[in-house]
Design an enzyme around this catalytic site. Structure first.
Site, PDB file in Angstrom:
ATOM      1  CB  CYS A 168      48.058  53.826  24.673  1.00 11.13           C
ATOM      2  SG  CYS A 168      47.054  53.509  24.541  1.00 11.13           S
ATOM      3  CB  CYS A 206      49.423  49.096  26.802  1.00 10.24           C
ATOM      4  SG  CYS A 206      49.166  49.697  25.683  1.00 10.24           S
ATOM      5  CG  ASN A 246      49.814  59.837  25.109  1.00  6.61           C
ATOM      6  OD1 ASN A 246      51.474  60.187  25.124  1.00  6.61           O
ATOM      7  ND2 ASN A 246      48.935  60.371  25.096  1.00  6.61           N
ATOM      8  CD  GLU A 266      45.059  62.344  22.488  1.00 10.08           C
ATOM      9  OE1 GLU A 266      44.710  63.548  22.660  1.00 10.08           O
ATOM     10  OE2 GLU A 266      45.736  61.687  24.107  1.00 10.08           O
ATOM     11  CD  GLU A 315      51.785  52.215  28.030  1.00  7.13           C
ATOM     12  OE1 GLU A 315      51.142  52.795  27.396  1.00  7.13           O
ATOM     13  OE2 GLU A 315      50.898  51.950  29.534  1.00  7.13           O
ATOM     14  CB  CYS A 335      44.723  51.073  28.994  1.00  3.37           C
ATOM     15  SG  CYS A 335      45.323  50.782  26.596  1.00  3.37           S
TER      16      CYS A 335
HETATM   17  N1  THU Z   1      47.441  55.978  26.856  1.00  2.00           N
HETATM   18  C1  THU Z   1      48.286  55.495  27.134  1.00  2.00           C
HETATM   19  O1  THU Z   1      49.262  56.439  26.307  1.00  2.00           O
HETATM   20  N2  THU Z   1      48.988  55.044  27.889  1.00  2.00           N
HETATM   21  C2  THU Z   1      47.979  53.763  29.028  1.00  2.00           C
HETATM   22  O2  THU Z   1      48.672  52.973  29.438  1.00  2.00           O
HETATM   23  C3  THU Z   1      46.595  54.715  29.264  1.00  2.00           C
HETATM   24  C4  THU Z   1      46.353  55.737  28.128  1.00  2.00           C
HETATM   25  C5  THU Z   1      47.132  57.488  26.649  1.00  2.00           C
HETATM   26  C6  THU Z   1      46.211  57.733  25.578  1.00  2.00           C
HETATM   27  C7  THU Z   1      45.209  58.968  25.345  1.00  2.00           C
HETATM   28  O3  THU Z   1      46.108  59.890  24.416  1.00  2.00           O
HETATM   29  C8  THU Z   1      45.804  59.135  26.530  1.00  2.00           C
HETATM   30  O4  THU Z   1      46.236  58.885  26.965  1.00  2.00           O
HETATM   31  C9  THU Z   1      44.237  59.640  27.353  1.00  2.00           C
HETATM   32  O5  THU Z   1      43.537  58.553  27.689  1.00  2.00           O
END
Ligand code: THU
Length: 154
Positions: A73, A109, A62, A64, A75, A106
């Site tokens: 994310c 994704c 991920n 941010e 994925e 999520c």
């Molecule tokens: N996140 C992912 O990388 N994958 C997911 O399927 C759910 C959430 C990350 C996004 C963000 O950087 C952190 O997790 C908190 O939501």
């Protein structure tokens, strides 16, 4: 390959392919890339590793952003790596998060994965979590009745 009893399969995806998957290697790739996550705002590090039919593995973490909403994310980061490399046929995915609660892709994704696979075995694991049992699920179980390109045909 041995599988712990707690690794219950919710909805087997392409079982003939699942038997050939080196989950240990895929888990290792997801855990390794998770260490590179850029998650200073949530503190929630995620790693994803996709195995494609050719045998190559694509990993993503991920990423941010100070704007929060631009967060990518793990994925979708891995999917982007796969497509950029000219591959489009994922056959397995491992997602690594922190424990003790296992993460799960999520909705955004899940839909992005559905662009490249009707179904896909998905293994959810916790980093450093010997006490947290991995879970094997599938894209079809996580995203039933997915919207697809077929609906766009006129
Ligand atoms: N996140 C992912 O990388 N994958 C997911 O399927 C759910 C959430 C990350 C996004 C963000 O950087 C952190 O997790 C908190 O939501």
């Amino acid at each position: 390959m041995s599988r712990a009893p707690q690794d219950a399969v919710e909805a087997p995806a392409a079982p003939e392919a699942a038997q050939a998957i080196d989950w240990d290697a895929l888990d290792g790739a997801a855990l390794a890339v998770r260490e590179r996550a850029h998650a200073p705002y949530s503190g929630y590090w995620v790693g994803a590793a996709i195995l494609v039919r050719s045998g190559r593995v694509f990993a993503g973490c991920n990423v941010e952003n100070a704007s929060y909403g631009l967060t990518l994310c793990a994925e979708r980061s891995a999917i982007a790596q796969m497509v950029a490399a000219g591959e489009r046929d994922p056959i397995a995915l491992t997602v690594a998060t922190s424990g003790p609660v296992l993460g799960s892709p999520c909705g955004m994704c899940r839909q992005t994965l559905a662009e490249f696979a009707v179904d896909l075995p998905i293994r959810l694991i916790a980093a450093g979590g010997g006490s947290v049992a991995p879970r094997l699920t599938s894209l079809a179980a996580l995203l039933p009745e997915a919207f697809g390109a077929a609906a766009l045909s006129r």
